[in-house]
Design a protein around this motif. Structure first.
Motif, PDB file in Angstrom:
ATOM      1  N   THR A  14      13.996 -75.022  30.900  1.00 25.00           N
ATOM      2  CA  THR A  14      13.997 -73.789  30.356  1.00 25.00           C
ATOM      3  C   THR A  14      13.673 -72.663  31.690  1.00 25.00           C
ATOM      4  O   THR A  14      14.629 -71.707  31.814  1.00 25.00           O
ATOM      5  CB  THR A  14      12.690 -73.474  29.501  1.00 25.00           C
ATOM      6  OG1 THR A  14      12.822 -74.420  28.488  1.00 25.00           O
ATOM      7  CG2 THR A  14      12.736 -71.980  28.773  1.00 25.00           C
ATOM      8  N   GLU A  33       6.547 -73.092  40.355  1.00 30.25           N
ATOM      9  CA  GLU A  33       6.476 -74.135  39.762  1.00 30.25           C
ATOM     10  C   GLU A  33       5.164 -74.882  40.323  1.00 30.25           C
ATOM     11  O   GLU A  33       5.065 -75.119  41.409  1.00 30.25           O
ATOM     12  CB  GLU A  33       7.712 -75.087  39.756  1.00 30.25           C
ATOM     13  CG  GLU A  33       7.370 -76.435  39.336  1.00 30.25           C
ATOM     14  CD  GLU A  33       6.795 -76.810  38.041  1.00 30.25           C
ATOM     15  OE1 GLU A  33       7.339 -76.104  36.960  1.00 30.25           O
ATOM     16  OE2 GLU A  33       5.661 -77.357  37.955  1.00 30.25           O
ATOM     17  N   ARG A  34       4.369 -75.166  39.353  1.00 29.51           N
ATOM     18  CA  ARG A  34       3.075 -75.788  39.890  1.00 29.51           C
ATOM     19  C   ARG A  34       3.021 -77.025  40.537  1.00 29.51           C
ATOM     20  O   ARG A  34       2.243 -77.644  41.154  1.00 29.51           O
ATOM     21  CB  ARG A  34       1.999 -75.686  38.967  1.00 29.51           C
ATOM     22  CG  ARG A  34       2.281 -76.752  37.653  1.00 29.51           C
ATOM     23  CD  ARG A  34       0.935 -76.843  36.839  1.00 29.51           C
ATOM     24  NE  ARG A  34       1.279 -78.016  35.800  1.00 29.51           N
ATOM     25  CZ  ARG A  34       0.413 -78.398  35.124  1.00 29.51           C
ATOM     26  NH1 ARG A  34      -0.691 -77.679  35.026  1.00 29.51           N
ATOM     27  NH2 ARG A  34       0.729 -79.549  34.397  1.00 29.51           N
ATOM     28  N   THR A  42      10.671 -81.832  31.064  1.00 30.63           N
ATOM     29  CA  THR A  42      11.959 -81.874  31.307  1.00 30.63           C
ATOM     30  C   THR A  42      12.230 -83.256  31.972  1.00 30.63           C
ATOM     31  O   THR A  42      13.293 -83.995  31.625  1.00 30.63           O
ATOM     32  CB  THR A  42      12.568 -80.770  32.145  1.00 30.63           C
ATOM     33  OG1 THR A  42      12.243 -79.487  31.299  1.00 30.63           O
ATOM     34  CG2 THR A  42      13.845 -81.002  32.158  1.00 30.63           C
ATOM     35  N   ASN A  45      11.955 -86.694  29.492  1.00 30.46           N
ATOM     36  CA  ASN A  45      12.430 -86.778  28.110  1.00 30.46           C
ATOM     37  C   ASN A  45      13.299 -88.002  28.020  1.00 30.46           C
ATOM     38  O   ASN A  45      13.639 -88.731  28.956  1.00 30.46           O
ATOM     39  CB  ASN A  45      12.888 -85.423  27.713  1.00 30.46           C
ATOM     40  CG  ASN A  45      14.182 -85.040  28.156  1.00 30.46           C
ATOM     41  OD1 ASN A  45      14.839 -85.712  28.560  1.00 30.46           O
ATOM     42  ND2 ASN A  45      14.311 -83.630  28.273  1.00 30.46           N
ATOM     43  N   HIS A  46      13.979 -87.844  26.868  1.00 33.12           N
ATOM     44  CA  HIS A  46      14.751 -89.048  26.439  1.00 33.12           C
ATOM     45  C   HIS A  46      16.295 -88.971  27.126  1.00 33.12           C
ATOM     46  O   HIS A  46      17.125 -89.762  26.819  1.00 33.12           O
ATOM     47  CB  HIS A  46      14.744 -88.954  24.736  1.00 33.12           C
ATOM     48  CG  HIS A  46      15.130 -90.367  24.332  1.00 33.12           C
ATOM     49  ND1 HIS A  46      14.614 -90.669  22.908  1.00 33.12           N
ATOM     50  CD2 HIS A  46      15.391 -91.562  24.703  1.00 33.12           C
ATOM     51  CE1 HIS A  46      14.595 -91.854  22.772  1.00 33.12           C
ATOM     52  NE2 HIS A  46      14.998 -92.510  23.851  1.00 33.12           N
ATOM     53  N   LEU A  48      18.955 -87.189  26.159  1.00 34.18           N
ATOM     54  CA  LEU A  48      19.988 -87.309  25.322  1.00 34.18           C
ATOM     55  C   LEU A  48      20.585 -85.706  25.142  1.00 34.18           C
ATOM     56  O   LEU A  48      19.933 -84.786  24.822  1.00 34.18           O
ATOM     57  CB  LEU A  48      19.458 -87.493  23.636  1.00 34.18           C
ATOM     58  CG  LEU A  48      20.209 -87.021  22.412  1.00 34.18           C
ATOM     59  CD1 LEU A  48      21.632 -88.166  22.593  1.00 34.18           C
ATOM     60  CD2 LEU A  48      19.406 -87.305  21.100  1.00 34.18           C
ATOM     61  N   VAL A 169       0.742 -70.536  38.994  1.00 31.80           N
ATOM     62  CA  VAL A 169       0.087 -69.162  38.550  1.00 31.80           C
ATOM     63  C   VAL A 169      -1.398 -69.473  38.101  1.00 31.80           C
ATOM     64  O   VAL A 169      -1.613 -70.115  37.186  1.00 31.80           O
ATOM     65  CB  VAL A 169       1.134 -68.603  37.680  1.00 31.80           C
ATOM     66  CG1 VAL A 169       0.490 -67.226  37.075  1.00 31.80           C
ATOM     67  CG2 VAL A 169       2.315 -68.266  38.099  1.00 31.80           C
ATOM     68  N   THR A 347      18.851 -79.669  26.067  1.00 34.21           N
ATOM     69  CA  THR A 347      20.214 -79.518  25.820  1.00 34.21           C
ATOM     70  C   THR A 347      20.623 -77.870  25.478  1.00 34.21           C
ATOM     71  O   THR A 347      21.598 -77.292  25.831  1.00 34.21           O
ATOM     72  CB  THR A 347      20.606 -80.240  24.516  1.00 34.21           C
ATOM     73  OG1 THR A 347      20.446 -81.639  24.655  1.00 34.21           O
ATOM     74  CG2 THR A 347      21.954 -79.948  23.960  1.00 34.21           C
TER      75      THR A 347
HETATM   76  C1  LIG Z   1       9.459 -87.614  23.968  1.00 35.86           C
HETATM   77  C2  LIG Z   1      10.522 -86.346  24.323  1.00 35.86           C
HETATM   78  C3  LIG Z   1      11.625 -86.585  24.256  1.00 35.86           C
HETATM   79  C4  LIG Z   1      12.553 -85.485  24.338  1.00 35.86           C
HETATM   80  N1  LIG Z   1      14.000 -85.890  24.269  1.00 35.86           N
HETATM   81  C5  LIG Z   1      14.666 -84.935  24.578  1.00 35.86           C
HETATM   82  C6  LIG Z   1      16.305 -85.296  24.563  1.00 35.86           C
HETATM   83  O1  LIG Z   1      16.635 -86.370  24.592  1.00 35.86           O
HETATM   84  N2  LIG Z   1      17.114 -84.229  24.951  1.00 35.86           N
HETATM   85  C7  LIG Z   1      16.614 -82.841  24.795  1.00 35.86           C
HETATM   86  O2  LIG Z   1      17.514 -82.274  25.190  1.00 35.86           O
HETATM   87  N3  LIG Z   1      15.424 -82.602  24.713  1.00 35.86           N
HETATM   88  C8  LIG Z   1      14.796 -83.448  24.754  1.00 35.86           C
HETATM   89  N4  LIG Z   1      13.212 -83.225  24.729  1.00 35.86           N
HETATM   90  C9  LIG Z   1      12.734 -82.015  24.493  1.00 35.86           C
HETATM   91  C10 LIG Z   1      12.705 -81.110  26.128  1.00 35.86           C
HETATM   92  O3  LIG Z   1      12.207 -82.086  26.861  1.00 35.86           O
HETATM   93  C11 LIG Z   1      12.027 -79.854  26.222  1.00 35.86           C
HETATM   94  O4  LIG Z   1      12.372 -78.988  25.174  1.00 35.86           O
HETATM   95  C12 LIG Z   1      12.322 -79.353  27.415  1.00 35.86           C
HETATM   96  O5  LIG Z   1      12.107 -80.083  28.694  1.00 35.86           O
HETATM   97  C13 LIG Z   1      11.121 -78.094  27.708  1.00 35.86           C
HETATM   98  O6  LIG Z   1      11.516 -77.506  28.924  1.00 35.86           O
HETATM   99  P1  LIG Z   1      10.664 -76.475  29.643  1.00 35.86           P
HETATM  100  O7  LIG Z   1      10.964 -76.090  30.657  1.00 35.86           O
HETATM  101  O8  LIG Z   1       9.942 -75.488  28.527  1.00 35.86           O
HETATM  102  O9  LIG Z   1       9.033 -77.451  29.596  1.00 35.86           O
HETATM  103  P2  LIG Z   1       8.595 -78.131  30.965  1.00 35.86           P
HETATM  104  O10 LIG Z   1       9.585 -79.101  31.381  1.00 35.86           O
HETATM  105  O11 LIG Z   1       7.323 -78.786  30.539  1.00 35.86           O
HETATM  106  O12 LIG Z   1       8.464 -77.020  32.028  1.00 35.86           O
HETATM  107  C14 LIG Z   1       7.484 -76.196  32.089  1.00 35.86           C
HETATM  108  C15 LIG Z   1       6.830 -76.169  33.627  1.00 35.86           C
HETATM  109  O13 LIG Z   1       5.806 -75.187  33.764  1.00 35.86           O
HETATM  110  C16 LIG Z   1       5.124 -75.524  34.961  1.00 35.86           C
HETATM  111  N5  LIG Z   1       3.759 -74.680  34.696  1.00 35.86           N
HETATM  112  C17 LIG Z   1       2.830 -74.783  33.709  1.00 35.86           C
HETATM  113  N6  LIG Z   1       1.892 -73.945  34.024  1.00 35.86           N
HETATM  114  C18 LIG Z   1       2.035 -73.200  35.084  1.00 35.86           C
HETATM  115  C19 LIG Z   1       1.442 -72.352  35.955  1.00 35.86           C
HETATM  116  N7  LIG Z   1       0.140 -71.979  35.650  1.00 35.86           N
HETATM  117  N8  LIG Z   1       1.935 -72.149  37.118  1.00 35.86           N
HETATM  118  C20 LIG Z   1       3.471 -72.749  37.548  1.00 35.86           C
HETATM  119  N9  LIG Z   1       3.922 -73.597  36.883  1.00 35.86           N
HETATM  120  C21 LIG Z   1       3.390 -74.022  35.704  1.00 35.86           C
HETATM  121  C22 LIG Z   1       4.878 -77.283  34.471  1.00 35.86           C
HETATM  122  O14 LIG Z   1       4.377 -77.921  35.615  1.00 35.86           O
HETATM  123  C23 LIG Z   1       6.256 -77.375  34.134  1.00 35.86           C
HETATM  124  O15 LIG Z   1       6.953 -78.014  35.081  1.00 35.86           O
HETATM  125  C24 LIG Z   1      12.195 -84.131  24.494  1.00 35.86           C
HETATM  126  C25 LIG Z   1      10.741 -83.898  24.607  1.00 35.86           C
HETATM  127  C26 LIG Z   1       9.800 -84.991  24.308  1.00 35.86           C
HETATM  128  C27 LIG Z   1       8.461 -84.750  24.547  1.00 35.86           C
END
Ligand SMILES: Cc1cc2nc3c(=O)[nH]c(=O)nc-3n(C[C@H](O)[C@H](O)[C@H](O)COP(=O)(O)OP(=O)(O)OC[C@H]3O[C@@H](n4cnc5c(N)ncnc54)[C@H](O)[C@@H]3O)c2cc1C
Length: 385
Positions: A14, A33-34, A42, A45-46, A48, A169, A347
């Motif tokens: 994201t 990013e921490r 991310t 994950n799976h 897919l 942060v 995705t």
């Molecule tokens: C079991 C599982 C399987 C999945 N399979 C799929 C799939 O096959 N296909 C698909 O499209 N989606 C899949 N998803 C969903 C997908 O993984 C998530 O929607 C997506 O990775 C979320 O991304 P994000 O960047 O919002 O969160 P994250 O990847 O968690 O990123 C958030 C980031 O913020 C950082 N952070 C947190 N606090 C702080 C702070 N205070 N200061 C600085 N940085 C900080 C963290 O370290 C982290 O890196 C799956 C999820 C799960 C749990």
């Protein structure tokens, strides 16, 4: 006048996609990013690349987002994707009874599909359960999650974004009710520092609630864990799904030389401390063996879990929570200069970032259109070049 400066908290799919969107619109962007980039949900994950088939019956809003982004990502990031398609496989009369609803769902969500006979499916995937009754092919694929995020970050950086890993942060800096920066801890040197900016984007995934809490704000993020069991051999080339509503252990995704069985779904309070219930592992293997019996003969290479940053709406249970996403403008909570984005899927990260970019530019009084639909991403390899 220099362009407005936006700090993005979190560099999972994201945050990385948001950095690309905003940098392309000409804003000055700093991503903090921490941990390592893409280390959290991310990176675990799976993998897919959803066709939307998985949600075509139960969550059509998310299904349409998935197929739209799937078709678009094929054009803009080919080197992070394996385009092998997916099969939804009926093993029981009950699964077979679901087929008509599944096909109607695919049609409603404009997901291309093709019905296969059991013989055709077995010709494509020889290790499938030979007792299958029917199969439907959809344009599922597989991504490499780290490469996925790094392609966005490499392109954002080429457009001027600053990307800082191991930078946490720890506080939001506020003046007169507005957020004007972030206080960060460098996790390598132990030093703290302040980064001033015009707006902060909270893209901290399942930690979005914690980061919003620095501003005394609540976002309805419900960290929802799921496990995946990786077996030590690649058992399938296409993604193999059970032809049924999403449930535990209903999908086997090929990834490099392995196959990954997933997943389960349960709410956790701390995404940093997920205890994997042992019975979940047994259930994954049991359900995986139903789809691909030869899984019984291979060793388990690893078990992992991560938490989805789902948006909780009233009275939903975990499996029913939509996989769509939401942007929150915290002006509604009395805090200017601060927005959060949560939910969605890897995705759909580009599409999420487009909505976030529209909100951010509107708030900053700019009128710059999103260009990410047609901009080819750089290779992930160029981030470190
Ligand atoms: C079991 C599982 C399987 C999945 N399979 C799929 C799939 O096959 N296909 C698909 O499209 N989606 C899949 N998803 C969903 C997908 O993984 C998530 O929607 C997506 O990775 C979320 O991304 P994000 O960047 O919002 O969160 P994250 O990847 O968690 O990123 C958030 C980031 O913020 C950082 N952070 C947190 N606090 C702080 C702070 N205070 N200061 C600085 N940085 C900080 C963290 O370290 C982290 O890196 C799956 C999820 C799960 C749990």
């Amino acid at each position: 006048m220099p362009a407005p400066h936006v700090v993005i908290v979190g560099a999972g799919s994201t945050g990385a996609a948001c950095a690309h969107d905003l940098a392309l619109r000409g804003l000055r962007v700093t991503v903090v990013e921490r941990g390592e980039f893409s280390n959290a949900t991310t990176g675990r994950n799976h993998c897919l690349l959803h066709s939307g088939g998985r949600y075509a019956v139960t969550d059509q809003e998310s299904a349409i987002e998935c197929i739209d982004e799937n078709l678009l990502l094929r054009k803009i990031m080919p080197d992070a994707l394996e385009l092998n398609d997916g099969l939804f496989v009926a093993l029981t009369e009950e699964d077979l009874g679901f087929k008509a609803r599944f096909i109607a769902g695919c049609e409603a969500c404009h997901i291309p599909y093709r019905e296969l006979t059991p013989a055709q499916a077995l010709a494509r995937e020889p290790l499938l359960n030979p007792k299958l009754l029917a199969a439907v092919q959809v344009p599922d694929g597989v991504f490499e999650p780290w490469r996925f995020s790094m392609a966005f970050l490499a392109t954002a950086r080429s457009n001027g974004a600053v990307c800082r890993s191991y930078t946490e942060v720890v506080e939001l800096v506020r003046q007169n009710g507005s957020v004007t920066g972030v206080k960060v801890l460098d996790r390598v040197t132990g030093k703290t520092d302040t980064i001033g900016c015009d707006l902060v984007v909270n893209a901290a995934g399942p930690w979005a609630g914690e980061v919003a809490g620095f501003g005394g704000i609540e976002v309805p993020v419900q960290p929802t864990a799921g496990i995946m069991v990786t077996v030590g051999r690649r058992m399938n080339n296409m993604v193999v799904n059970r032809l049924d509503k999403p449930s535990d252990g209903d999908i086997v995704v090929p990834q490099r030389t392995t196959s990954i069985i997933g997943t389960t779904s349960w709410t956790v309070t701390d995404p940093d401390a997920i205890d994997i219930p042992p019975e979940h592992i047994q259930k994954m293997l049991h359900k995986g063996i139903e789809l691909i019996p030869e899984i019984a003969t291979v060793t388990t290479r690893g078990v992992g879990a991560a938490a989805r940053p789902l948006i909780k709406r009233a009275n939903e249970d975990e499996r029913d929570v939509s996989r769509t996403f939401e942007c929150f403008d915290h002006k509604r909570d009395g805090v200017e200069g601060f927005v959060s984005i949560s939910g969605g899927k890897t995705t759909t990260a580009r599409g999420m970032a487009e909505k976030l970019g529209d909100l951010v530019t509107r708030k900053l009084g700019l009128s710059v259109a999103c260009q990410t639909r047609t901009t080819q991403l750089l290779s992930y390899r160029l981030f470190y070049a």
